[in-house]
Structures are given as structure tokens and as C-alpha cells.
Scaffold this active site. Structure first.
Site, mmCIF file in Angstrom:
data_model
loop_
_atom_site.group_PDB
_atom_site.id
_atom_site.type_symbol
_atom_site.label_atom_id
_atom_site.label_comp_id
_atom_site.label_asym_id
_atom_site.label_seq_id
_atom_site.Cartn_x
_atom_site.Cartn_y
_atom_site.Cartn_z
ATOM 1 N N LYS A 7 -7.330 2.334 -2.441
ATOM 2 C CA LYS A 7 -7.666 3.356 -1.554
ATOM 3 C C LYS A 7 -8.360 4.408 -2.489
ATOM 4 O O LYS A 7 -8.101 4.724 -3.808
ATOM 5 C CB LYS A 7 -6.417 4.047 -0.878
ATOM 6 C CG LYS A 7 -7.089 5.044 0.040
ATOM 7 C CD LYS A 7 -5.878 5.172 1.392
ATOM 8 C CE LYS A 7 -6.498 6.208 2.413
ATOM 9 N NZ LYS A 7 -5.520 6.236 3.371
ATOM 10 N N HIS B 212 -8.519 -5.976 5.042
ATOM 11 C CA HIS B 212 -8.169 -5.321 6.293
ATOM 12 C C HIS B 212 -9.628 -4.735 6.747
ATOM 13 O O HIS B 212 -10.424 -3.953 6.108
ATOM 14 C CB HIS B 212 -7.600 -3.902 5.907
ATOM 15 C CG HIS B 212 -5.952 -4.186 5.752
ATOM 16 N ND1 HIS B 212 -5.152 -3.018 5.760
ATOM 17 C CD2 HIS B 212 -5.235 -5.253 6.079
ATOM 18 C CE1 HIS B 212 -3.923 -3.593 5.526
ATOM 19 N NE2 HIS B 212 -3.844 -4.742 5.777
ATOM 20 N N ASP C 62 -6.986 -3.297 10.670
ATOM 21 C CA ASP C 62 -6.183 -2.316 10.363
ATOM 22 C C ASP C 62 -6.951 -1.160 11.033
ATOM 23 O O ASP C 62 -7.911 -0.651 10.294
ATOM 24 C CB ASP C 62 -6.105 -2.206 8.932
ATOM 25 C CG ASP C 62 -5.307 -1.020 8.486
ATOM 26 O OD1 ASP C 62 -4.654 -0.491 9.571
ATOM 27 O OD2 ASP C 62 -5.225 -0.456 7.533
ATOM 28 N N ASP D 126 -11.547 7.478 5.976
ATOM 29 C CA ASP D 126 -10.724 6.433 6.495
ATOM 30 C C ASP D 126 -9.980 6.688 7.773
ATOM 31 O O ASP D 126 -8.679 6.773 7.825
ATOM 32 C CB ASP D 126 -9.537 6.181 5.240
ATOM 33 C CG ASP D 126 -8.521 5.092 5.389
ATOM 34 O OD1 ASP D 126 -9.354 3.904 5.993
ATOM 35 O OD2 ASP D 126 -7.354 5.084 5.196
ATOM 36 N N ASP E 143 -10.020 4.943 10.571
ATOM 37 C CA ASP E 143 -9.416 3.722 11.145
ATOM 38 C C ASP E 143 -9.718 3.825 12.716
ATOM 39 O O ASP E 143 -8.879 3.491 13.538
ATOM 40 C CB ASP E 143 -7.927 3.891 11.026
ATOM 41 C CG ASP E 143 -7.666 3.449 9.531
ATOM 42 O OD1 ASP E 143 -7.521 2.283 9.294
ATOM 43 O OD2 ASP E 143 -7.132 4.500 8.946
ATOM 44 N N GLU F 211 -3.255 -2.987 -2.142
ATOM 45 C CA GLU F 211 -4.437 -2.657 -1.338
ATOM 46 C C GLU F 211 -4.754 -1.254 -2.050
ATOM 47 O O GLU F 211 -4.002 -0.501 -2.275
ATOM 48 C CB GLU F 211 -3.993 -2.293 0.004
ATOM 49 C CG GLU F 211 -5.187 -1.597 0.956
ATOM 50 C CD GLU F 211 -4.759 -1.413 2.480
ATOM 51 O OE1 GLU F 211 -3.748 -1.318 2.746
ATOM 52 O OE2 GLU F 211 -5.584 -0.917 3.057
ATOM 53 N N TRP G 126 1.000 -1.241 -0.136
ATOM 54 C CA TRP G 126 0.011 0.154 -0.074
ATOM 55 C C TRP G 126 0.958 1.093 -0.124
ATOM 56 O O TRP G 126 1.881 1.496 0.871
ATOM 57 C CB TRP G 126 -1.142 -0.080 1.221
ATOM 58 C CG TRP G 126 -1.721 1.436 1.232
ATOM 59 C CD1 TRP G 126 -2.696 2.067 0.483
ATOM 60 C CD2 TRP G 126 -1.216 2.371 2.136
ATOM 61 N NE1 TRP G 126 -2.909 3.066 0.726
ATOM 62 C CE2 TRP G 126 -2.235 3.595 1.889
ATOM 63 C CE3 TRP G 126 -0.201 2.699 2.907
ATOM 64 C CZ2 TRP G 126 -2.203 4.756 2.274
ATOM 65 C CZ3 TRP G 126 -0.141 3.968 3.788
ATOM 66 C CH2 TRP G 126 -0.978 4.816 3.344
ATOM 67 N N ASP H 43 -9.571 -2.970 2.179
ATOM 68 C CA ASP H 43 -9.717 -2.271 3.284
ATOM 69 C C ASP H 43 -10.888 -1.709 3.277
ATOM 70 O O ASP H 43 -11.197 -0.744 2.514
ATOM 71 C CB ASP H 43 -8.466 -1.345 3.528
ATOM 72 C CG ASP H 43 -8.621 -0.669 4.820
ATOM 73 O OD1 ASP H 43 -9.567 -0.019 5.233
ATOM 74 O OD2 ASP H 43 -7.574 -0.503 5.535
ATOM 75 N N HIS I 31 -11.540 2.168 2.420
ATOM 76 C CA HIS I 31 -11.035 2.797 1.285
ATOM 77 C C HIS I 31 -12.036 2.787 0.439
ATOM 78 O O HIS I 31 -11.830 2.994 -0.970
ATOM 79 C CB HIS I 31 -9.649 1.569 1.029
ATOM 80 C CG HIS I 31 -8.595 2.064 1.908
ATOM 81 N ND1 HIS I 31 -7.302 1.705 1.565
ATOM 82 C CD2 HIS I 31 -8.422 2.765 3.269
ATOM 83 C CE1 HIS I 31 -6.640 1.761 2.647
ATOM 84 N NE2 HIS I 31 -7.176 2.500 3.635
#
Ligand code: RNT
Ligand code: ZN
Length: 416
Positions: free
Chosen positions: A224, A284, A325, A292, A294, A222, A181, A257, A260
Site C-alpha cells: 500500500k 484486488h 475489494d 484508496d 474503494d 498486499e 495486509w 490492489d 494502492h
């Protein structure tokens, strides 16, 4: 006693709770080391800003500052999380000994020997990530930079990471998922969208030209949608990354993910879409709030739906590589790790306790699908979860947080 009652209730629906418990214990779920220190790592100035469009916010006390502290924290968390744990490291968590230091293009397996020891002692596998951010060689792009010297540095980093991943897989006897990534992108509308993507593609080609055994090392790309400071354009977009993986199925798998994508897109629906084409995919699992962000994974509808799809699509047999993640610096970091990990385990267990309504769907019996799915929600899942924790030798809900509070008093608050 309550487990026996719960077991009978699920059995009446054709669900074997013991089998579900046993099954889940064979499924590796990777725990990301970077929740413990706000994604700082050990190979560069720990006070440097985090770059690449990701951000940790908050200054809750107790961040791990050394490998010893991070490992000690992980040990507390691992004992509170049921299931088959696996570590997930970033290259910036290299451990240098005797005053030695190596830049990212020169990292070697030996810089992860201490992690191998850590994993071996605890019977864990290990996943790995090259770290294409928070480093002076980000210009700010990495693999997609127009500057050949920058690209070369990061390609060498990627190749070094393939060698390290192979080492981790061989030492620990489990495949190593190696996720590529980068935060490469632009804040404003690009004059050239194609150039960086072509360079990114060629750079990944070069990284993957490093010899490795695809049964042991599973490189992923990955995608995004955007990051902070790179709002207008991301080089490794969804279409780019998926196309790359599709064009290189003999050496690469796609990684999604769930932070994303655009806010109304759901990864749960993308899991079967990808599995119709790819023998293996990686995930993820995270929680995004508006972007994003997290946040710590909750037992929310989408986490449950993603896990339902993993189970329905046979993903527990190895085709879906599951990792977490997220990184929250505003709350106790060990609690963040534990809550998120336990929630993913809960969602997977719930999915395993969900009857298959495929036949009802095929018969167009949507009424019964709705009725049965809704009634399932009030079954005594908590009793099966408590049994799962017991079988795994970890505390039940309501019994683990005291351990973290005590550790905070005795260890974390003294880190000043
Ligand atoms: C960033 C990506 C990436 C990172 C980690 C630290 O948006 O999700 O996976 O979070 O590699
Ligand atoms: Zn991610």
C-alpha cells in the site's frame, strides 16, 4: 438473433464468442464479504471505528448485522452475478455459536464451519484474510509494532489464519488465497523507517513458518502507498511487499490492489512485469478516486486494461488470482456488490473478445493496432454479454435491479 449477428461480427475478426463465454465460466473471481456490512465483522463491537487507514463513508440503510443477514444478502447477489464465484472472508467474520467467543489469536477452523457449509451448498471456493485492524491490540501497529506482546498476538493471529485457510481449501477442494495486509504506518515522518520494516519481515516469516500446503494455501502480501491517518509512511510499501514475495517464492505471492499506488501508476502495466518473475500473482480489483477510496468498480478504461493484461498474459489459466475489494456504505450494498462484480465479468469477457495484435506490434504496424483497437470499441459487445448472462442463468442488464429494489423494500429497510 442479435447474439448470432454479434457472433458473426466477432468471428470475422477471428474471435470465437462461444469459446470466450465457456472460458470465462471456468475462472474463479472472489466476492468480498465485507461490502455487505461496511467491513465491521462479527467478532468485536460493531460500533467500533474502522481502523488501519481504511474508511467506509455513508449510512445507507440495510447494513447486514449478523451472519444470517450477511448470508441472506449474499444469496441475492450471487444469483445476479454470472461466472465462477468464490467467497472472500476476513477473520473478523468468524461465527461463534452458543455464546462462545475467541479472540483473533485463538481463532479456529470451527469458527468458520458455518461459512464452509454456506460455500459447500452453493459450490463455492473461499479465500481468506487475517484481520489486522479494528481491534484493541492495534497499538496502533500490529505485526511491525516495537512491542513484543503486540507482535506475538498478531503473529498468532496470522498462524491461526493459515490453519483456517488450509481448512477452507481442504473442505471446499479449491486453493485458498490468504492475503496479509496491515495498515501499519505513521501519520508523520518517522524517526525510524527501518525498524518497523525489519519487524514486519520477521513477523511474516514467523506466520509462514506455520506448516501448510502451498498447493492449497496461497499466502499473499498486499502493499500500500498510504492510508488515512498514516499518510507519511506505510510499513508494507510496494518495494517491501514485492521484495518479500520475491525472497519467499516458495511460500508467498505478491498481491496488487489497484487503489494502492500513486495516481498515475497503473496495475495493468505491473501485471506482466510481475508475471515475468512470479508464477502466480494476486489482485484486488477496486476503484480509487484521488486516494484508496474503494469505490465500486466501474467498467472503466483501467479495469478493462487490467483484464486485457490478465487474458494476454495467460492469467486465466490460474496464474492470476482475481478478487474484488471495495466498500461503499452510501448506496445499496447489494447493488454495489452486483454492479462491481458484473463489471469485472464484463471486462474479462471484453478481454477475451479482443484479437491479439502482437504480430502487428512485432511488425511495427502501430497504425493498424490503433485502427483495429478503436474499431473494436463499437462491436456489439452487449449482445455477447447478454448471452453470457443467459448461459449463466442470471438476469441480463436492465433485469436485475428490480430484484434488489424489492429486497430493499421487503428486507433491508426493516433492519432498524
Ligand atoms: C486496504 C486493503 C485491504 C482491505 C481488506 C478489507 O487498503 O485494500 O485489502 O481493503 O482487507
Ligand atoms: Zn485490497
Amino acid at each position: 438473433m442479435s447474439y448470432m449477428e454479434a457472433k458473426a461480427k466477432y468471428a470475422a475478426l477471428g474471435i470465437d464468442t462461444d469459446a470466450a463465454i465457456q472460458k470465462l465460466m471456468t475462472v474463479p473471481v472472489a466476492l468480498h464479504c465485507w461490502q455487505g456490512d461496511d467491513v465491521r465483522g462479527f467478532d468485536t463491537d460493531p460500533n467500533k471505528p474502522l481502523t488501519g487507514g481504511i474508511q467506509t463513508t455513508g449510512n445507507y440503510p440495510g447494513r447486514a448485522r449478523t451472519p444470517e443477514e450477511l448470508m441472506a444478502d449474499l444469496d441475492v447477489v450471487l444469483k445476479l452475478c454470472p461466472g465462477m464465484k468464490k467467497m472472500n472472508l476476513h477473520a473478523c467474520y468468524a461465527i461463534f455459536e452458543d455464546g462462545e467467543w475467541a479472540d483473533r489469536d485463538k481463532l479456529e477452523p470451527k469458527h468458520f464451519a458455518k461459512w464452509v457449509e454456506f460455500c459447500k451448498e452453493r459450490g463455492l471456493g473461499c479465500d481468506f484474510n487475517p484481520t489486522f485492524f479494528s481491534h484493541p491490540m492495534c497499538d496502533p501497529l500490529t505485526l511491525s509494532s516495537h512491542n513484543a506482546e503486540t507482535r506475538k498476538f498478531w503473529i498468532e493471529h496470522g498462524k491461526a489464519c493459515i490453519r483456517i485457510s488450509q481448512y477452507l481449501a481442504e473442505e471446499l477442494g479449491q486453493p485458498c488465497i490468504m492475503n496479509i495486509w496491515t495498515g501499519d504506518g505513521f501519520k508523520d515522518i518517522p524517526a525510524d523507517r527501518m525498524g518497523p520494516r525489519v519487524r514486519y519481515k520477521e513477523a511474516i516469516d514467523e506466520i509462514l513458518s506455520e506448516p501448510f500446503d502451498f498447493n492449497k494455501v496461497k499466502p499473499c502480501v498486499e502493499s500500500k502507498v498510504f492510508g488515512i491517518g498514516v499518510e507519511a509512511y506505510t510499513v508494507g510499501s510496494a518495494e517491501f511487499s514485492l521484495s518479500y514475495a520475491a525472497a519467499n517464492m516458495d511460500r508467498c505471492i505478491p498481491l496488487m490492489d489497484n487503489g494502492h499506488y500513486h495516481p498515475t501508476e497503473v496495475v495493468s502495466d505491473k501485471i506482466p512485469a510481475l508475471l515475468a518473475f512470479f508464477p502466480e500473482i494476486a489482485l484486488h480489483i477496486t476503484r480509487s478516486i484521488r486516494w484508496d477510496s474503494d469505490h465500486v468498480v466501474m467498467l472503466d478504461d483501467e479495469t478493462k486494461e487490467m483484464c486485457k493484461e490478465i487474458v494476454r498474459c495467460g492469467g486465466l489459466e490460474g496464474s492470476v488470482k482475481i478478487a474484488l475489494d471495495y466498500f461503499d456504505a452510501s448506496i445499496n450494498r447489494l447493488a454495489a456488490w452486483t454492479v462491481g462484480y458484473r463489471n469485472v465479468q464484463k471486462a474479462l469477457l471484453m478481454a477475451l473478445l479482443t484479437p491479439d495484435y502482437k504480430e502487428l506490434q512485432d511488425a511495427n504496424n502501430w497504425t493498424e493496432v490503433l485502427v483495429r483497437s478503436e474499431e473494436l470499441k463499437t462491436l456489439p459487445f452487449g449482445d455477447v454479454w447478454a448471452e453470457y448472462c443467459k448461459v449463466n442463468g442470471v438476469p441480463a442488464d436492465g433485469e436485475w435491479f428490480a430484484t434488489i429494489k424489492e429486497y430493499e423494500e421487503e428486507v433491508l429497510l426493516k433492519r432498524v
